[in-house]
Design a protein around this motif. Structure first.
Motif, short mmCIF file in Angstrom:
data_model
loop_
_atom_site.label_atom_id
_atom_site.label_comp_id
_atom_site.label_asym_id
_atom_site.label_seq_id
_atom_site.Cartn_x
_atom_site.Cartn_y
_atom_site.Cartn_z
N CYS A 155 -7.35 0.19 0.23
CA CYS A 155 -6.54 -0.49 1.23
C CYS A 155 -7.44 -0.82 2.41
O CYS A 155 -8.06 0.07 2.99
N CYS A 185 0.85 -1.19 0.00
CA CYS A 185 0.00 0.00 0.00
C CYS A 185 0.89 1.24 0.00
O CYS A 185 1.80 1.36 0.82
N CYS A 245 -5.54 0.64 5.93
CA CYS A 245 -5.67 2.04 6.32
C CYS A 245 -6.98 2.64 5.84
O CYS A 245 -7.26 3.81 6.08
N GLU A 270 0.23 4.04 1.01
CA GLU A 270 -0.03 4.88 2.17
C GLU A 270 0.52 4.28 3.46
O GLU A 270 1.20 4.94 4.23
N CYS A 271 0.20 3.01 3.70
CA CYS A 271 0.60 2.43 4.99
C CYS A 271 1.64 1.31 4.84
O CYS A 271 2.08 0.74 5.83
ZN LIG Z 1 -2.91 1.13 3.42
#
Ligand SMILES: [Zn+2]
Length: 118
Positions: free
Chosen positions: A54, A18, A57, A20-21
């Motif tokens: 995702c 991911c 997150c 983002e996370c």
């Molecule tokens: Zn994520």
């Protein structure tokens, strides 16, 4: 008034990280096909959209955030798709209007050619 809807063709977990996370087992890819519905017709279009969410997150990963790896996986899934063929279905209201027009046109032709005298 028209309403665009999407129906899901395929949903798959992908093992990319991911953006983002950085979790590597939480991305879910959804591939959808677009459907347009109006008062007069319902049409399946050729348009496909891919969404990645995702589950860790809980955000949607927009294509601008996709890495090359993600893009490759998405393309791979797109290739194996069973798309629905494009189609157009008229609703009863359209058939009513078409029938009405045919009756009017037929009447005009018959009257103007003198087959029916008024
Ligand atoms: Zn994520």
């Amino acid at each position: 008034m028209s309403l665009s809807q999407f129906f899901t063709l395929k949903q798959a977990r992908i093992s990319n990280n991911c953006p983002e996370c950085y979790s590597n087992d939480s991305l879910e890819l959804t591939i959808k096909q677009k459907l347009i519905e109006t008062q007069f017709y319902k049409s399946i279009t050729n348009e496909i959209v891919s969404e990645i969410c995702c589950l860790n997150c809980d955000v949607q990963i927009f294509p601008i955030r996709w890495t090359d790896d993600i893009e490759q996986v998405v393309n791979y899934h797109k290739r194996g798709l069973n798309k629905k063929p494009m189609s157009l279905k008229l609703k009863p209201m359209s058939w009513g209007i078409i029938t009405f027009l045919i009756v009017i046109i037929t009447a005009v032709i018959l009257i103007s050619t003198g087959i029916i005298a008024i």
